[in-house]
Design an enzyme around this catalytic site. Structure first.
Site, mmCIF file in Angstrom:
data_model
loop_
_atom_site.group_PDB
_atom_site.id
_atom_site.type_symbol
_atom_site.label_atom_id
_atom_site.label_comp_id
_atom_site.label_asym_id
_atom_site.label_seq_id
_atom_site.Cartn_x
_atom_site.Cartn_y
_atom_site.Cartn_z
ATOM 1 N N GLU A 154 0.822 -1.208 0.000
ATOM 2 C CA GLU A 154 0.000 0.000 0.000
ATOM 3 C C GLU A 154 0.863 1.269 0.000
ATOM 4 O O GLU A 154 0.386 2.333 0.311
ATOM 5 C CB GLU A 154 -0.898 -0.004 1.244
ATOM 6 N N SER A 155 2.150 1.218 -0.288
ATOM 7 C CA SER A 155 3.125 2.329 -0.403
ATOM 8 C C SER A 155 4.310 2.160 0.554
ATOM 9 O O SER A 155 5.030 1.184 0.432
ATOM 10 C CB SER A 155 2.497 3.704 -0.261
ATOM 11 N N GLN B 15 30.065 0.225 28.434
ATOM 12 C CA GLN B 15 29.742 0.257 27.009
ATOM 13 C C GLN B 15 28.453 -0.527 26.760
ATOM 14 O O GLN B 15 27.976 -1.243 27.634
ATOM 15 C CB GLN B 15 30.881 -0.391 26.216
ATOM 16 N N HIS C 132 42.149 -14.175 16.383
ATOM 17 C CA HIS C 132 42.626 -14.856 17.588
ATOM 18 C C HIS C 132 43.856 -15.718 17.337
ATOM 19 O O HIS C 132 44.711 -15.866 18.213
ATOM 20 C CB HIS C 132 41.485 -15.647 18.232
ATOM 21 N N ASP D 204 35.900 -11.916 25.093
ATOM 22 C CA ASP D 204 35.173 -12.966 24.355
ATOM 23 C C ASP D 204 35.817 -14.334 24.551
ATOM 24 O O ASP D 204 35.198 -15.363 24.290
ATOM 25 C CB ASP D 204 35.076 -12.619 22.862
ATOM 26 N N GLU E 223 39.818 -8.632 32.403
ATOM 27 C CA GLU E 223 38.823 -8.002 31.525
ATOM 28 C C GLU E 223 37.980 -7.043 32.376
ATOM 29 O O GLU E 223 37.457 -7.430 33.420
ATOM 30 C CB GLU E 223 37.943 -9.088 30.884
ATOM 31 N N ASP F 201 39.932 -3.641 36.161
ATOM 32 C CA ASP F 201 40.546 -2.697 35.230
ATOM 33 C C ASP F 201 41.990 -3.124 34.916
ATOM 34 O O ASP F 201 42.855 -3.113 35.811
ATOM 35 C CB ASP F 201 40.514 -1.312 35.901
ATOM 36 N N GLY F 202 42.244 -3.469 33.672
ATOM 37 C CA GLY F 202 43.566 -3.934 33.261
ATOM 38 C C GLY F 202 44.629 -2.862 33.395
ATOM 39 O O GLY F 202 45.811 -3.167 33.620
ATOM 40 N N ASP G 83 38.789 -0.492 20.412
ATOM 41 C CA ASP G 83 39.370 0.689 19.772
ATOM 42 C C ASP G 83 39.583 1.810 20.804
ATOM 43 O O ASP G 83 38.950 1.816 21.855
ATOM 44 C CB ASP G 83 38.442 1.135 18.637
ATOM 45 N N PRO H 94 36.216 2.567 27.220
ATOM 46 C CA PRO H 94 37.068 1.985 28.253
ATOM 47 C C PRO H 94 38.468 1.629 27.768
ATOM 48 O O PRO H 94 39.373 1.435 28.578
ATOM 49 C CB PRO H 94 36.309 0.717 28.677
HETATM 50 N N1 SPD Z 1 37.667 -2.441 15.583
HETATM 51 C C1 SPD Z 1 37.963 -3.681 16.223
HETATM 52 C C2 SPD Z 1 39.164 -3.668 17.086
HETATM 53 C C3 SPD Z 1 39.486 -5.002 17.654
HETATM 54 C C4 SPD Z 1 39.102 -5.149 19.057
HETATM 55 N N2 SPD Z 1 39.364 -6.410 19.670
HETATM 56 C C5 SPD Z 1 38.540 -7.467 19.303
HETATM 57 C C6 SPD Z 1 38.406 -8.466 20.357
HETATM 58 C C7 SPD Z 1 38.527 -9.841 19.871
HETATM 59 N N3 SPD Z 1 38.931 -10.724 20.893
#
Ligand code: SPD
Length: 427
Positions: A63-64, A173, A204, A228, A248, A279-280, A301, A305
């Site tokens: 319908e649009s 975050q 990894h 992760d 972590e 805090d690392g 990046d 943090p």
């Molecule tokens: N822009 C992504 C930068 C990479 C950050 N680390 C990724 C974690 C993977 N274990």
């Protein structure tokens, strides 16, 4: 009464919940829901998220269309409800008002395609109707919901299913697990792709094995970040490693990955691992000198943090915490995306470890903007990853462990730098 082909409601939704305004998957769901509630037949939906914030999208209906652009920072959504035929778009309006939590709103309703102004052509549409019903299956519409990791000038977008498995705003975050069509489930921190099921091995394997084959006697390893779990999984493939300490900052990342990315978060129960949620940066400030064989900084990046992970003070603390012969490996950003952060990190490492002791390893990650990424090294003592001689041990290990990216050729190739990178790294 004048007759028109379509009806257009232009809506301003104001004082909406900013988080709702920034949630591409939620907005797509609400817009599709608004169409369906009003009895429309959905043909297609295309939604994009923009960094740092904002969502644009359109639901094409038989319908649009319904379209939206949001400005989360103003709690504002500009919405178009364009409909033809019997559909009552005010039902869509009510639905969206509710979903967005709009405290105020305004709407202008316009007739579109006033028949008084149009001249009808004389052509037979019956065959077209027939054709249309042959190719369209109104039960299955295409969803185009895109996750975009970008700066002002460059982006990488992944089309995802729209399903969100985990979405928590931690103290540090926004932590999300989404599902992309091409790369499977992925971890996103704020609006940046961190890792995906289908290409995580690039990152990894490359963050861990080159260092572990440069210092094959390494026993005591520290990982900063890496929530992760993919980095510790790779380190623990080496039997000579006796202890891994991982620090972590964000427990939400660990929780999300344990539940939804179990193949990456596969080694959290390994007895050689000491997992510290803290805090690392502070951890390294207080670390005992001369302790670790290898320190790996698997951070995100340099915003939020992870910003402090790119400072002189932090890498000086790493240097001190390494043994006399030791290796630092740091997530080094991209020489094609964050050139400044890439070069500045290398200058910092050159200053601390020595000009010839800060090699860069380049590798390819399809889900990071530009695809070209780096790990940057700080070498302490008489080690050189570019001249190691244990090629056959690498080949043997790669075969036994079934590695998919790293091998004896990639080891050396990754330390070769293109000329534009050499230029970038000249002080
Ligand atoms: N822009 C992504 C930068 C990479 C950050 N680390 C990724 C974690 C993977 N274990």
């Amino acid at each position: 009464m004048s007759i028109a082909l379509g009806n257009h409601i232009l809506v301003e939704f104001m004082n909406c919940d900013p988080h709702v305004m920034n949630d591409v998957a939620g907005i797509e769901r609400d817009m599709v829901g608004a169409a369906q509630k009003a009895g429309a037949t959905v043909i297609n939906s295309t939604f994009h998220h923009f960094s740092p914030y904002g969502v644009s999208g359109v639901v094409v209906i038989q319908e649009s269309h319904l379209a939206i652009h949001t400005w989360p920072e103003y709690g504002y959504a500009a919405v178009d409800l364009f409909t033809c035929g019997e559909m009552n778009a005010w039902i869509s309006f009510d639905h969206l008002k509710e979903c967005f939590g709009a405290k105020s709103y305004s709407a202008i309703e316009m007739k579109r395609g006033s028949v008084n102004l149009l001249t009808r052509n004389d052509f037979d549409i019956s065959t077209m109707r027939q054709k249309a019903s042959e190719w369209r299956n109104p039960e299955f519409f295409t969803r185009n919901v895109w996750f975009t990791d970008k700066d002002e000038n460059q982006a990488l977008s992944l089309r995802f299913t729209g399903d969100v498995f985990f979405d928590v705003q931690s103290p540090f975050q926004r932590v999300r697990i989404l599902e992309s069509y091409k790369y499977g489930k992925m971890l996103a921190l704020d609006d940046m792709v961190m890792t995906t099921e289908n290409d995580e091995f690039h990152y990894h394997e490359m963050i861990s094995h080159p260092a572990l084959f440069t210092l094959p006697s390494a026993k005591n390893i520290l990982v900063i970040g890496g929530g992760d779990g993919g980095t510790v999984r790779e380190i623990l493939r080496h039997d000579h490693v006796e202890k891994v300490t991982m620090v972590e900052i964000d427990g939400a990342v660990i929780d999300a990955c344990k539940e939804f990315l179990p193949n990456i978060a596969a080694s959290f129960d390994n007895p050689k691992l000491e997992l510290i949620v803290d805090d690392g940066i502070a951890f390294l400030k207080n670390a005992k000198p001369n302790t670790y064989d290898i320190i790996i900084v698997d951070g995100s990046d340099p915003v939020g943090p992870a910003e402090g992970l790119f400072s002189v003070e932090f890498y000086t603390n790493c240097y001190n915490a390494l043994k006399e012969t030791g290796i630092l490996v740091a997530q080094g950003e991209s020489p094609k995306f964050n050139e400044k952060a890439f070069a500045e990190l290398n200058f910092t490492l050159q200053d601390i470890f020595g000009q010839d002791n800060a090699p860069v390893s380049l590798f390819f990650v399809p889900t990071y903007p530009t695809g070209m990424w780096s790990f940057q090294y700080g070498i302490k003592g008489e080690l050189n990853p570019k001249t190691i001689s244990n090629k056959s041990e690498i080949a043997d290990f790669v075969g036994k462990k079934g590695l998919r990216y790293y091998n004896e050729d990639i080891h050396f190739a990754s330390f070769a730098t293109p000329n534009f990178v050499k230029e970038l790294l000249k002080k």
